[in-house]
Design a protein around this motif. Structure first.
Motif, PDB file in Angstrom:
ATOM      1  N   SER A  21       0.853  -1.187   0.000  1.00 49.94           N
ATOM      2  CA  SER A  21       0.000   0.000   0.000  1.00 49.94           C
ATOM      3  C   SER A  21       0.879   1.224   0.000  1.00 49.94           C
ATOM      4  CB  SER A  21      -0.906   0.026   1.233  1.00 49.94           C
ATOM      5  OG  SER A  21      -1.800  -1.049   1.201  1.00 49.94           O
ATOM      6  N   ALA A  23       1.015   5.338   0.644  1.00 51.23           N
ATOM      7  CA  ALA A  23       0.279   6.403   1.324  1.00 51.23           C
ATOM      8  C   ALA A  23       1.198   7.602   1.534  1.00 51.23           C
ATOM      9  CB  ALA A  23      -0.235   5.905   2.673  1.00 51.23           C
ATOM     10  N   PRO A  24       0.640   8.800   1.418  1.00 53.74           N
ATOM     11  CA  PRO A  24       1.442   9.991   1.692  1.00 53.74           C
ATOM     12  C   PRO A  24       1.688  10.136   3.196  1.00 53.74           C
ATOM     13  CG  PRO A  24      -0.826  10.607   1.287  1.00 53.74           C
ATOM     14  CD  PRO A  24      -0.725   9.121   1.022  1.00 53.74           C
ATOM     15  N   SER A  26       1.656  12.347   6.613  1.00 56.33           N
ATOM     16  CA  SER A  26       0.884  13.467   7.149  1.00 56.33           C
ATOM     17  C   SER A  26       1.025  13.483   8.667  1.00 56.33           C
ATOM     18  CB  SER A  26      -0.586  13.341   6.740  1.00 56.33           C
ATOM     19  OG  SER A  26      -1.178  12.222   7.341  1.00 56.33           O
ATOM     20  N   TYR A  38       2.211   7.662   7.957  1.00 62.64           N
ATOM     21  CA  TYR A  38       1.355   7.407   6.806  1.00 62.64           C
ATOM     22  C   TYR A  38      -0.068   7.889   7.061  1.00 62.64           C
ATOM     23  CZ  TYR A  38       5.417   4.797   5.502  1.00 62.64           C
ATOM     24  OH  TYR A  38       6.708   4.465   5.217  1.00 62.64           O
ATOM     25  N   ASP A  39      -0.648   8.504   6.048  1.00 60.36           N
ATOM     26  CA  ASP A  39      -1.984   9.066   6.134  1.00 60.36           C
ATOM     27  C   ASP A  39      -3.015   7.978   6.454  1.00 60.36           C
ATOM     28  OD1 ASP A  39      -3.951  11.242   5.623  1.00 60.36           O
ATOM     29  OD2 ASP A  39      -4.538   9.866   4.015  1.00 60.36           O
ATOM     30  N   GLY A  41      -6.164   7.993   6.307  1.00 62.21           N
ATOM     31  CA  GLY A  41      -7.212   7.882   5.307  1.00 62.21           C
ATOM     32  C   GLY A  41      -6.834   6.972   4.144  1.00 62.21           C
ATOM     33  N   SER A  42      -5.532   6.856   3.903  1.00 68.34           N
ATOM     34  CA  SER A  42      -5.053   6.022   2.804  1.00 68.34           C
ATOM     35  C   SER A  42      -4.847   4.566   3.202  1.00 68.34           C
ATOM     36  CB  SER A  42      -3.732   6.568   2.268  1.00 68.34           C
ATOM     37  OG  SER A  42      -3.889   7.870   1.777  1.00 68.34           O
ATOM     38  N   ILE A  43      -4.605   4.314   4.489  1.00 68.42           N
ATOM     39  CA  ILE A  43      -4.314   2.942   4.927  1.00 68.42           C
ATOM     40  C   ILE A  43      -5.270   2.431   5.989  1.00 68.42           C
ATOM     41  CG2 ILE A  43      -1.866   3.109   4.343  1.00 68.42           C
ATOM     42  CD1 ILE A  43      -1.342   3.436   7.386  1.00 68.42           C
ATOM     43  N   TRP A  45      -8.069   1.021   5.940  1.00 70.63           N
ATOM     44  CA  TRP A  45      -8.650  -0.295   5.687  1.00 70.63           C
ATOM     45  C   TRP A  45      -7.735  -1.416   6.151  1.00 70.63           C
ATOM     46  CZ3 TRP A  45      -6.256  -3.875   2.586  1.00 70.63           C
ATOM     47  CH2 TRP A  45      -5.196  -3.417   1.821  1.00 70.63           C
TER      48      TRP A  45
END
Length: 135
Positions: A21, A23-24, A26, A38-39, A41-43, A45
């Protein structure tokens, strides 16, 4: 880096058993000091849908004093997703920051990490008597 790992997994026939995965970075309340991680919202799940038996932590970059604790949030973030029988591997254990991170993780997980300086990794396992065979 992500493409390289994906290609390696495919070459070894492991792409059906592992995923990568991207992810940016943040700001996160889980970070120590002012580090980025890691953001969520991106990981997000990952932590809610998986039982993780092997967590390999090799990022985010933690190469200087300001970022030396950047990898710490991995355990607070994924702790609830760790399987009953899990292993955590932290890369770059030769660095001061990673040694500090492992010491915190040991306290939080109640697990002793095997520090393998020659390989540059530390391995913590929920069942320490098992031989992980990682070299």
């Amino acid at each position: 880096w992500a493409r390289w790992v994906e290609d390696g997994l495919a070459a070894e026939g492991l792409d059906a058993h592992a995923s990568v995965s991207v992810a940016p970075l943040s700001p996160t309340p889980l970070a120590l000091e002012r580090n980025l991680w890691y953001d969520a919202g991106s990981i997000g799940w990952l932590a809610s849908n998986l039982q993780i038996d092997l967590l390999l932590v090799d990022g985010p970059p933690a190469v200087n004093r300001e970022t030396e604790l950047a990898r710490y949030p991995a355990i607070p973030y994924f702790r609830q997703a760790l399987a009953e029988d899990f292993a955590v591997v932290l890369d770059d254990i030769r660095r001061t920051g990673e040694r500090k991170v492992v010491a915190r993780w040991e306290q939080e997980l109640g697990v002793t990490f095997d520090r393998r300086a020659a390989e540059g990794i530390a391995i913590g396992h929920s069942r320490p008597s098992q031989n992980l065979g990682l070299m």
